[in-house]
Design a protein around this motif. Structure first.
Motif, PDB file in Angstrom:
ATOM      1  N   ASP A 148      -3.048 -27.947  -4.648  1.00  0.00           N
ATOM      2  CA  ASP A 148      -2.151 -27.081  -5.306  1.00  0.00           C
ATOM      3  C   ASP A 148      -2.473 -26.443  -6.550  1.00  0.00           C
ATOM      4  N   ILE A 149      -3.784 -27.234  -7.044  1.00  0.00           N
ATOM      5  CA  ILE A 149      -4.418 -26.652  -8.631  1.00  0.00           C
ATOM      6  C   ILE A 149      -5.804 -26.841  -8.157  1.00  0.00           C
ATOM      7  N   VAL A 150      -6.530 -25.916  -8.905  1.00  0.00           N
ATOM      8  CA  VAL A 150      -7.957 -25.827  -8.980  1.00  0.00           C
ATOM      9  C   VAL A 150      -8.258 -26.607 -10.281  1.00  0.00           C
ATOM     10  N   GLY A 151      -9.266 -27.899  -9.872  1.00  0.00           N
ATOM     11  CA  GLY A 151      -9.596 -28.703 -10.860  1.00  0.00           C
ATOM     12  C   GLY A 151     -11.009 -28.306 -11.332  1.00  0.00           C
ATOM     13  N   HIS A 152     -11.057 -28.523 -13.011  1.00  0.00           N
ATOM     14  CA  HIS A 152     -12.245 -28.097 -13.559  1.00  0.00           C
ATOM     15  C   HIS A 152     -13.374 -27.528 -12.924  1.00  0.00           C
ATOM     16  N   PHE A 153     -13.162 -26.370 -13.031  1.00  0.00           N
ATOM     17  CA  PHE A 153     -13.557 -25.089 -12.148  1.00  0.00           C
ATOM     18  C   PHE A 153     -15.272 -25.400 -12.225  1.00  0.00           C
ATOM     19  N   ASP A 154     -15.697 -25.430 -13.777  1.00  0.00           N
ATOM     20  CA  ASP A 154     -17.122 -25.301 -13.885  1.00  0.00           C
ATOM     21  C   ASP A 154     -17.699 -26.594 -14.336  1.00  0.00           C
ATOM     22  N   LEU A 155     -17.357 -27.590 -13.770  1.00  0.00           N
ATOM     23  CA  LEU A 155     -17.819 -29.157 -13.950  1.00  0.00           C
ATOM     24  C   LEU A 155     -19.147 -29.244 -13.807  1.00  0.00           C
ATOM     25  N   ILE A 156     -19.966 -28.321 -13.374  1.00  0.00           N
ATOM     26  CA  ILE A 156     -21.311 -28.503 -13.186  1.00  0.00           C
ATOM     27  C   ILE A 156     -22.174 -28.042 -14.727  1.00  0.00           C
ATOM     28  N   THR A 157     -21.468 -27.821 -15.594  1.00  0.00           N
ATOM     29  CA  THR A 157     -21.521 -27.587 -17.122  1.00  0.00           C
ATOM     30  C   THR A 157     -21.416 -28.691 -17.939  1.00  0.00           C
ATOM     31  N   LYS A 158     -20.670 -29.928 -17.477  1.00  0.00           N
ATOM     32  CA  LYS A 158     -20.493 -30.989 -18.455  1.00  0.00           C
ATOM     33  C   LYS A 158     -21.507 -31.318 -19.157  1.00  0.00           C
ATOM     34  N   PHE A 159     -22.815 -31.380 -18.987  1.00  0.00           N
ATOM     35  CA  PHE A 159     -24.138 -31.718 -19.902  1.00  0.00           C
ATOM     36  C   PHE A 159     -24.895 -30.575 -20.415  1.00  0.00           C
ATOM     37  N   LEU A 206     -10.818 -17.850  -5.007  1.00  0.00           N
ATOM     38  CA  LEU A 206      -9.819 -18.770  -5.284  1.00  0.00           C
ATOM     39  C   LEU A 206      -8.643 -18.084  -5.547  1.00  0.00           C
ATOM     40  N   LEU A 207      -8.760 -16.901  -6.303  1.00  0.00           N
ATOM     41  CA  LEU A 207      -7.672 -16.050  -6.714  1.00  0.00           C
ATOM     42  C   LEU A 207      -6.681 -15.678  -5.740  1.00  0.00           C
ATOM     43  N   LYS A 208      -7.294 -15.422  -4.343  1.00  0.00           N
ATOM     44  CA  LYS A 208      -6.396 -15.012  -3.331  1.00  0.00           C
ATOM     45  C   LYS A 208      -5.244 -15.971  -3.113  1.00  0.00           C
ATOM     46  N   TYR A 209      -5.405 -17.257  -3.453  1.00  0.00           N
ATOM     47  CA  TYR A 209      -4.485 -18.294  -2.845  1.00  0.00           C
ATOM     48  C   TYR A 209      -3.303 -18.414  -3.793  1.00  0.00           C
ATOM     49  N   LYS A 210      -3.311 -17.628  -5.014  1.00  0.00           N
ATOM     50  CA  LYS A 210      -2.449 -17.693  -6.149  1.00  0.00           C
ATOM     51  C   LYS A 210      -2.025 -19.054  -6.598  1.00  0.00           C
ATOM     52  N   LYS A 211      -3.069 -19.980  -6.627  1.00  0.00           N
ATOM     53  CA  LYS A 211      -2.731 -21.170  -7.270  1.00  0.00           C
ATOM     54  C   LYS A 211      -3.430 -21.354  -8.503  1.00  0.00           C
ATOM     55  N   PRO A 212      -2.728 -22.026  -9.601  1.00  0.00           N
ATOM     56  CA  PRO A 212      -2.957 -22.444 -10.790  1.00  0.00           C
ATOM     57  C   PRO A 212      -4.548 -22.852 -11.054  1.00  0.00           C
ATOM     58  N   PHE A 213      -5.205 -22.449 -12.099  1.00  0.00           N
ATOM     59  CA  PHE A 213      -6.296 -22.932 -12.457  1.00  0.00           C
ATOM     60  C   PHE A 213      -6.209 -23.882 -13.635  1.00  0.00           C
ATOM     61  N   GLU A 214      -6.681 -25.165 -13.568  1.00  0.00           N
ATOM     62  CA  GLU A 214      -6.362 -25.686 -14.879  1.00  0.00           C
ATOM     63  C   GLU A 214      -7.437 -25.386 -16.232  1.00  0.00           C
ATOM     64  N   ILE A 215      -6.933 -25.592 -17.024  1.00  0.00           N
ATOM     65  CA  ILE A 215      -7.276 -25.207 -18.513  1.00  0.00           C
ATOM     66  C   ILE A 215      -7.644 -27.073 -18.767  1.00  0.00           C
ATOM     67  N   ILE A 220     -12.507 -18.122 -18.045  1.00  0.00           N
ATOM     68  CA  ILE A 220     -10.963 -17.976 -18.152  1.00  0.00           C
ATOM     69  C   ILE A 220     -10.578 -16.598 -18.449  1.00  0.00           C
ATOM     70  N   ASP A 221     -11.087 -15.919 -19.292  1.00  0.00           N
ATOM     71  CA  ASP A 221     -10.872 -14.481 -19.449  1.00  0.00           C
ATOM     72  C   ASP A 221     -11.022 -13.642 -18.032  1.00  0.00           C
ATOM     73  N   TYR A 222     -12.221 -13.851 -17.257  1.00  0.00           N
ATOM     74  CA  TYR A 222     -12.295 -13.206 -15.889  1.00  0.00           C
ATOM     75  C   TYR A 222     -11.339 -13.359 -15.064  1.00  0.00           C
ATOM     76  N   ILE A 223     -10.703 -14.675 -14.957  1.00  0.00           N
ATOM     77  CA  ILE A 223      -9.433 -15.288 -14.190  1.00  0.00           C
ATOM     78  C   ILE A 223      -8.259 -14.572 -14.681  1.00  0.00           C
ATOM     79  N   GLY A 224      -7.983 -14.604 -15.862  1.00  0.00           N
ATOM     80  CA  GLY A 224      -6.694 -14.006 -16.581  1.00  0.00           C
ATOM     81  C   GLY A 224      -6.421 -12.769 -16.612  1.00  0.00           C
TER      82      GLY A 224
END
Length: 261
Positions: free
Chosen positions: A151-162, A187-196, A216-220
């Motif tokens: 139902d929610i897209v979790g931490h989209f760019d987790l790969i950048t953690k370090f 993912l935008l096609k699904y109309k589900k929220p992306f978490e900040i 964020i800006d690209y998605i928003g």
């Protein structure tokens, strides 16, 4: 002001507090709702997730807390569902779809354990090519809702953690940008929220949330919806940084929701 937080962890997985302690802290912070999202069972790596037995206890525990605190706060029983999770899903009220692992040549490795392990992953499986790794990672991210039904897209760019300050790779690289944009577009096609997700800020890994500001800006700008999330593993980080990032989103005119159920 946002007073709901739908991404939290407890002692049932890799969190530091019991669900009861988290609820009491949420009430003290005058929160109106809290959602629990224990890491769903993942059979090939059980160190961080709930066991099948603990999953049942977790669901039962939260059910009892719902009754006990019904007049004080709304409580939801969710799960953080990894791309490779394989536990039962039908008993949860909602799910956050996340990607924590890379799979290549039949080998699965986590991208968020620590910097040295992530670098070793890239060197071993990709010959040091961080962009090839990112392409595989975002391919899964782009399919995480289809794969998990979350139902929610979790931490989209987790790969950048370090990768604070582009320590490991350049996020302005064309291959990297193309990889995450392809994932976001799908993912935008699904109309589900992306978490900040402010979790990496509270734990000292990043100075900005997941996803990065340009993402964020690209998605928003493409009509995507957002939901604030602390990814809290302790009572001290509920609602962490919400004021700042709620202001950022509203100032930009982006769509922000405060509920999942």
């Amino acid at each position: 002001m946002i007073t709901t937080d739908f991404h939290t962890h407890t002692l049932y997985c890799d969190g530091n507090n019991t669900p009861r302690e988290m609820v009491l802290a949420a009430i003290e912070k005058k929160m109106t709702a809290i959602g629990f999202t224990g890491h769903a069972y993942t059979s090939f790596d059980t160190e961080w997730c709930m066991s099948l037995e603990n999953t049942e206890k977790y669901i039962s525990d939260i059910k009892e807390l719902k009754k006990e605190f019904a007049n004080s706060i709304k409580i939801y029983c969710g799960a953080e569902w990894d791309y490779f999770s394989d536990g039962p899903s039908e008993k949860f009220e909602y799910r956050i779809g996340s990607v924590h692992y890379i799979e290549r040549d039949g080998i699965r490795k986590t991208v968020d354990e620590n910097k040295d392990n992530f670098s070793a992953l890239v060197n071993t499986l990709y010959g040091g090519d961080y962009y090839a790794c990112a392409e595989d990672y975002y391919r899964n991210v782009g399919n995480v809702l289809e794969k998990t039904g979350a139902d929610i897209v979790g931490h989209f760019d987790l790969i950048t953690k370090f990768n604070e300050g582009n320590l490991l790779f350049d996020t302005d690289n064309e291959r990297y940008i193309r990889a995450w944009q392809n994932a976001a577009d799908n993912l935008l096609k699904y109309k589900k929220p992306f978490e900040i997700n402010t979790g990496a800020i509270s734990r000292g890994y990043r100075t900005k949330p997941y996803p990065a500001i340009d993402i964020i800006d690209y998605i928003g700008k493409r009509g995507g919806t957002f939901i604030l999330s602390s990814d809290s593993h302790s009572v001290n980080t509920l609602l962490f940084g919400f004021d700042e990032w709620e202001k950022y989103l509203t100032d930009k005119g982006y769509k922000l929701v405060d509920t999942v159920c």
